[in-house]
Motif scaffolding. Structure first.
Motif, mmCIF file in Angstrom:
data_model
loop_
_atom_site.group_PDB
_atom_site.id
_atom_site.type_symbol
_atom_site.label_atom_id
_atom_site.label_comp_id
_atom_site.label_asym_id
_atom_site.label_seq_id
_atom_site.Cartn_x
_atom_site.Cartn_y
_atom_site.Cartn_z
ATOM 1 N N HIS A 1 -30.896 -21.571 20.353
ATOM 2 C CA HIS A 1 -30.655 -22.146 21.678
ATOM 3 C C HIS A 1 -31.864 -22.836 22.294
ATOM 4 O O HIS A 1 -31.703 -23.683 23.177
ATOM 5 C CB HIS A 1 -30.080 -21.090 22.625
ATOM 6 C CG HIS A 1 -28.585 -21.012 22.529
ATOM 7 N ND1 HIS A 1 -27.942 -20.711 21.362
ATOM 8 C CD2 HIS A 1 -27.612 -21.235 23.450
ATOM 9 C CE1 HIS A 1 -26.631 -20.740 21.573
ATOM 10 N NE2 HIS A 1 -26.413 -21.062 22.830
ATOM 11 N N ILE B 1 -27.590 -24.506 14.424
ATOM 12 C CA ILE B 1 -26.762 -23.889 15.469
ATOM 13 C C ILE B 1 -25.864 -22.802 14.867
ATOM 14 O O ILE B 1 -25.223 -23.015 13.834
ATOM 15 C CB ILE B 1 -25.887 -24.948 16.166
ATOM 16 C CG1 ILE B 1 -26.757 -26.116 16.663
ATOM 17 C CG2 ILE B 1 -25.112 -24.335 17.320
ATOM 18 C CD1 ILE B 1 -25.968 -27.296 17.183
ATOM 19 N N CYS B 2 -25.807 -21.675 15.554
ATOM 20 C CA CYS B 2 -25.047 -20.519 15.073
ATOM 21 C C CYS B 2 -23.669 -20.883 14.508
ATOM 22 O O CYS B 2 -23.311 -20.460 13.412
ATOM 23 C CB CYS B 2 -24.891 -19.493 16.190
ATOM 24 S SG CYS B 2 -24.247 -20.137 17.758
ATOM 25 N N HIS B 3 -22.917 -21.701 15.258
ATOM 26 C CA HIS B 3 -21.530 -21.951 14.862
ATOM 27 C C HIS B 3 -21.412 -22.839 13.618
ATOM 28 O O HIS B 3 -20.339 -22.971 13.056
ATOM 29 C CB HIS B 3 -20.745 -22.558 16.022
ATOM 30 C CG HIS B 3 -20.823 -21.710 17.253
ATOM 31 N ND1 HIS B 3 -20.571 -20.358 17.219
ATOM 32 C CD2 HIS B 3 -21.171 -21.990 18.530
ATOM 33 C CE1 HIS B 3 -20.745 -19.856 18.427
ATOM 34 N NE2 HIS B 3 -21.116 -20.812 19.242
ATOM 35 N N ASP C 1 -21.253 -15.589 22.473
ATOM 36 C CA ASP C 1 -21.350 -17.005 22.804
ATOM 37 C C ASP C 1 -19.927 -17.536 22.926
ATOM 38 O O ASP C 1 -19.099 -17.296 22.038
ATOM 39 C CB ASP C 1 -22.087 -17.768 21.685
ATOM 40 C CG ASP C 1 -22.307 -19.220 22.069
ATOM 41 O OD1 ASP C 1 -23.419 -19.536 22.526
ATOM 42 O OD2 ASP C 1 -21.366 -20.030 21.937
ATOM 43 N N HIS D 1 -18.496 -20.342 22.513
ATOM 44 C CA HIS D 1 -17.932 -21.228 21.484
ATOM 45 C C HIS D 1 -17.708 -20.547 20.134
ATOM 46 O O HIS D 1 -17.513 -21.222 19.112
ATOM 47 C CB HIS D 1 -18.786 -22.492 21.341
ATOM 48 C CG HIS D 1 -18.687 -23.372 22.558
ATOM 49 N ND1 HIS D 1 -19.648 -23.402 23.528
ATOM 50 C CD2 HIS D 1 -17.694 -24.194 22.976
ATOM 51 C CE1 HIS D 1 -19.272 -24.219 24.493
ATOM 52 N NE2 HIS D 1 -18.084 -24.710 24.186
ATOM 53 N N SER E 1 -24.966 -30.897 19.156
ATOM 54 C CA SER E 1 -24.215 -29.702 19.541
ATOM 55 C C SER E 1 -23.307 -29.184 18.415
ATOM 56 O O SER E 1 -23.045 -29.883 17.435
ATOM 57 C CB SER E 1 -23.357 -29.900 20.793
ATOM 58 O OG SER E 1 -22.074 -30.378 20.458
ATOM 59 N N CYS E 2 -22.811 -27.964 18.636
ATOM 60 C CA CYS E 2 -21.916 -27.344 17.660
ATOM 61 C C CYS E 2 -20.564 -28.027 17.631
ATOM 62 O O CYS E 2 -19.739 -27.773 16.766
ATOM 63 C CB CYS E 2 -21.740 -25.864 17.992
ATOM 64 S SG CYS E 2 -21.107 -25.578 19.656
ATOM 65 N N CYS F 1 -29.644 -26.277 19.459
ATOM 66 C CA CYS F 1 -28.793 -26.676 20.584
ATOM 67 C C CYS F 1 -29.398 -27.812 21.399
ATOM 68 O O CYS F 1 -28.675 -28.535 22.090
ATOM 69 C CB CYS F 1 -28.521 -25.478 21.484
ATOM 70 S SG CYS F 1 -27.666 -24.146 20.632
ATOM 71 N N CYS G 1 -28.241 -29.398 25.033
ATOM 72 C CA CYS G 1 -26.827 -29.116 25.336
ATOM 73 C C CYS G 1 -26.656 -28.209 26.543
ATOM 74 O O CYS G 1 -25.769 -28.419 27.363
ATOM 75 C CB CYS G 1 -26.138 -28.507 24.119
ATOM 76 S SG CYS G 1 -24.436 -28.039 24.429
ATOM 77 N N MET G 2 -27.509 -27.190 26.660
ATOM 78 C CA MET G 2 -27.380 -26.326 27.834
ATOM 79 C C MET G 2 -28.635 -26.355 28.700
ATOM 80 O O MET G 2 -28.888 -25.445 29.492
ATOM 81 C CB MET G 2 -26.990 -24.907 27.454
ATOM 82 C CG MET G 2 -28.024 -24.154 26.666
ATOM 83 S SD MET G 2 -27.539 -22.433 26.420
ATOM 84 C CE MET G 2 -27.588 -21.811 28.079
ATOM 85 N N ASN H 1 -19.735 -30.438 24.128
ATOM 86 C CA ASN H 1 -18.443 -29.911 24.544
ATOM 87 C C ASN H 1 -18.333 -29.515 26.015
ATOM 88 O O ASN H 1 -17.294 -29.075 26.459
ATOM 89 C CB ASN H 1 -18.097 -28.699 23.678
ATOM 90 C CG ASN H 1 -19.288 -27.769 23.513
ATOM 91 O OD1 ASN H 1 -20.181 -27.753 24.370
ATOM 92 N ND2 ASN H 1 -19.323 -27.017 22.432
ATOM 93 N N ARG I 1 -25.331 -28.740 33.604
ATOM 94 C CA ARG I 1 -25.311 -28.225 32.236
ATOM 95 C C ARG I 1 -26.541 -28.672 31.422
ATOM 96 O O ARG I 1 -27.099 -27.896 30.677
ATOM 97 C CB ARG I 1 -24.025 -28.703 31.553
ATOM 98 C CG ARG I 1 -23.939 -28.392 30.073
ATOM 99 C CD ARG I 1 -23.627 -26.945 29.822
ATOM 100 N NE ARG I 1 -23.565 -26.650 28.393
ATOM 101 C CZ ARG I 1 -23.427 -25.431 27.894
ATOM 102 N NH1 ARG I 1 -23.330 -24.397 28.697
ATOM 103 N NH2 ARG I 1 -23.386 -25.236 26.599
HETATM 104 S S1 SF4 Z 1 -22.266 -25.337 23.083
HETATM 105 FE FE1 SF4 Z 1 -24.331 -26.155 23.018
HETATM 106 S S2 SF4 Z 1 -25.629 -24.440 23.638
HETATM 107 FE FE2 SF4 Z 1 -23.646 -23.576 23.041
HETATM 108 S S3 SF4 Z 1 -23.841 -23.052 20.855
HETATM 109 FE FE3 SF4 Z 1 -22.994 -25.116 20.979
HETATM 110 S S4 SF4 Z 1 -24.778 -26.459 20.858
HETATM 111 FE FE4 SF4 Z 1 -25.517 -24.435 21.387
#
Ligand code: SF4
Lengths: 416, 166
Positions: free
Chosen positions: A65, A99-101, A120, A122, A296-297, A357, A360-361, A379, A385
């Motif tokens: 993140h 990114i994790c996802h 998280d 998402h 982003s994811c 990330c 993104c946040m 997203n 944001r």
């Molecule tokens: S929405 Fe943005 S901050 Fe959240 S996991 Fe996906 S890339 Fe990272």
């Protein structure tokens, strides 16, 4: 009467033969993901009074993140997460991975028929691989560390059926923004969404991922896509263990089935500050932008970068625009390098950053200035944001982001 | 969870998201609940933190707390003194966060439609009633399976009890 995917999968994980919507079950997740929030979760875990994580093999930590750390606070936060993972024998993917996802599927954790929870929102993304993916809270992740279990309410299920054929360049992202406009950001509140139909069957995995990823933006608990040969091929050599698919039964009961013909769908853009503030891109045409974010994811896998490279090849982005490109993962970055996309984008004037990330946040790497307008492949476009409540974020597909970066304003890519 | 909460109404609309309740940029650097409280509703209502009083009640429209899973979006309100949240609906993760940290919440479309900013309201959780000087609204109790968590004071104490760590 048959079971929907959610009813069947949660029954399986609760050790029951069936479940019904509304029922609360205690389940054992196959995987529990935490990210930069791991340090905080570790502190909560210690408050429970348990020394050792019950089953370290189901936990995965991805630092993503704010990587590399933007300042000493983030650095200390990462340090604590690393120490905890090492102490407990938990797999940790450090700042080099992405990114994790994207990392969890790539590393074979998110598999068909599994229950993957993540601290998280998402975490719905894992549904693209035939898993039940859902977001949980930090306290719940700590409790899973202590007990291996979590309670979930069995959701009502709805079907979203896609038929027809997308116009050239129109994608699952455009569809999801359209869907948000049609049903609203609470249109699937608390539901399990099953995305299906010939359009979904033919979609690449990268395009499918966008749908469960954005499902949470319309309130869903999870979004599911049936795992098929495309999924199997992609998972080959990645899956950490054998998997058994879980599929809805043919006579399953849905609260609703919504059918969409995507043939007439134009490129869509979602204006500030809600995902359902979506309109055809042409209606936003002329809106000046200062930043274009490809990351982003949601949308920055190889397929997305390829599209941007195709749009930007031999062109220059508008002098008034900063374009930031952040691949979803290390694997994506390596592939993009190999294909020459990175060179193309940098030559066009884009800034390339390490997988993660990014802005993104709103933590770092491209936080917006007062009055900035950003078009983003991400997203979420909530007020503030991307780190500044005095800025505006518009969501779009990678193709629309790239085309708008050239134009210096929001465009329908078919008009340039 | 308290049996009765009494306070003034702060009224908001639909889809109040976690980014405006507690901005994302603070989520990995602020771990102290008192610090979190200083940013409560930062991008939704700049006056909130200055003027909120213990026991005050947030009344909102549908889908309250949509967006991120961040627990701070619930903790910051609790720490700021919010006694309860009344909304037409809650996003699912926010709902769980409220249960887990012991921030009382009520789902009621009627109350959400009728309550006005500044009204003084009493919520009786045992009886399932919201009362103002002129009106009463009934609301259903939480599901049985969840009440245990609420009664224990949140998910962590509940888990401690279960594991015999109390
Ligand atoms: S929405 Fe943005 S901050 Fe959240 S996991 Fe996906 S890339 Fe990272």
């Amino acid at each position: 009467m048959g079971l929907t995917f959610a009813e069947k999968l949660l029954a399986l994980k609760a050790g029951k033969s069936k479940t019904v919507p509304g029922e609360i079950v205690e389940v054992t997740p196959d995987v529990c993901m935490t990210h930069d929030n791991t340090a905080y979760i570790a502190q909560t875990f210690k408050k429970i009074g348990v020394e050792k994580v019950r089953d370290p093999s189901i936990h995965v930590v991805t630092l993503d993140h704010c990587v590399p750390a933007a300042n000493e606070k983030f650095a200390n936060n990462h340090r604590e997460a690393r120490a905890f993972a090492a102490e407990q024998g938990i797999t940790l993917y450090d700042i080099d991975m992405g990114i994790c996802h994207q990392v969890l599927p790539e590393m074979g954790w998110a598999l068909p028929g599994t229950l993957v929870v993540g601290a998280d929102s998402h975490s719905t993304t894992y549904g693209a691989y035939g898993a039940f993916g859902t977001g949980i809270t930090r306290s719940e992740a700590a409790v899973i560390m202590a007990t291996g279990k979590i309670w979930l309410r069995v959701p009502e299920s709805m079907q979203i059926y896609l038929k027809g054929r997308f116009q050239a360049g129109v994608t699952s992202k455009d569809f999801m923004l359209h869907l948000a406009r049609e049903i609203g950001v609470d249109g699937a509140l608390y539901r399990s969404i099953e995305f299906c139909g010939p359009v979904v069957d033919e979609m690449s995995l990268a395009s499918r991922v966008v749908m469960p990823n954005l499902a949470v933006e319309i309130g869903a608990k999870n979004g599911y896509i049936r795992a098929d040969h495309i999924t199997d091929t992609w998972l080959k050599g990645r899956a950490r263990k054998d998997y058994t698919k879980v599929e809805p039964e043919p006579d399953a009961r849905y609260t609703e089935t919504l059918t969409f013909d995507v043939s007439e769908l134009p490129p869509m853009v979602s204006g500030p500050h809600n995902v359902d503030a979506a309109k055809p891109a042409r209606e936003f045409a002329g809106k000046k932008i200062q930043q274009a974010f490809l990351g982003s994811c949601c949308n920055n896998r190889l397929e997305d970068i390829a599209v941007a490279a195709q749009v930007l090849k031999g062109k220059r982005i508008h002098p008034g625009v900063r374009m930031i490109c952040i691949p979803a993962s290390r694997e994506t970055l390596l592939a993009a390098l190999k294909e020459g996309y990175v060179q193309t984008l940098i030559e066009a004037g884009a800034v390339f950053l390490n997988p993660g990330c990014g802005p993104c946040m709103g933590n770092h790497e491209g936080v917006l200035a007062d009055g900035d307008v950003c078009i983003s492949a991400s997203n979420r476009n909530f007020l503030g944001r991307m780190g500044n409540p005095k800025a505006e974020i518009y969501l779009a597909s990678p193709r629309t982001v790239a085309a708008s970066a050239i134009a210096g304003e929001i465009v329908d890519f078919r008009d340039i | 969870m308290p049996e009765i909460v009494k306070g003034r109404v702060w009224k908001y609309g639909d889809n109040i998201n976690t980014d405006v309740i507690f901005p994302g940029k603070y989520t990995y650097t602020i771990n102290d609940p008192k610090e979190m409280a200083k940013h409560a509703m930062e991008d939704a209502d700049s006056e909130f933190v200055q003027k909120v009083k213990p026991g005050d009640i947030i009344v909102a429209g549908k889908n309250f707390g949509c967006g991120s899973s961040r627990e701070q979006a619930a903790i910051c309100l609790k720490e700021a003194g919010v006694g309860a949240i009344v909304a037409k609906s809650f996003s699912r993760i926010y709902f769980r966060n409220c249960i887990n940290i012991g921030l009382p919440m009520v789902t009621s479309t009627e109350a959400s439609d009728h309550l006005k900013p500044g009204d003084t309201v009493t919520i009786d959780f045992k009886k399932g009633k919201i009362t103002t000087p002129t009106d009463t609204f009934d609301f259903p109790p939480l599901p049985e399976a969840i009440l245990g968590i609420v009664d224990a004071g949140g998910l962590i104490p509940y888990t401690r009890n279960r594991l015999g760590k109390a």
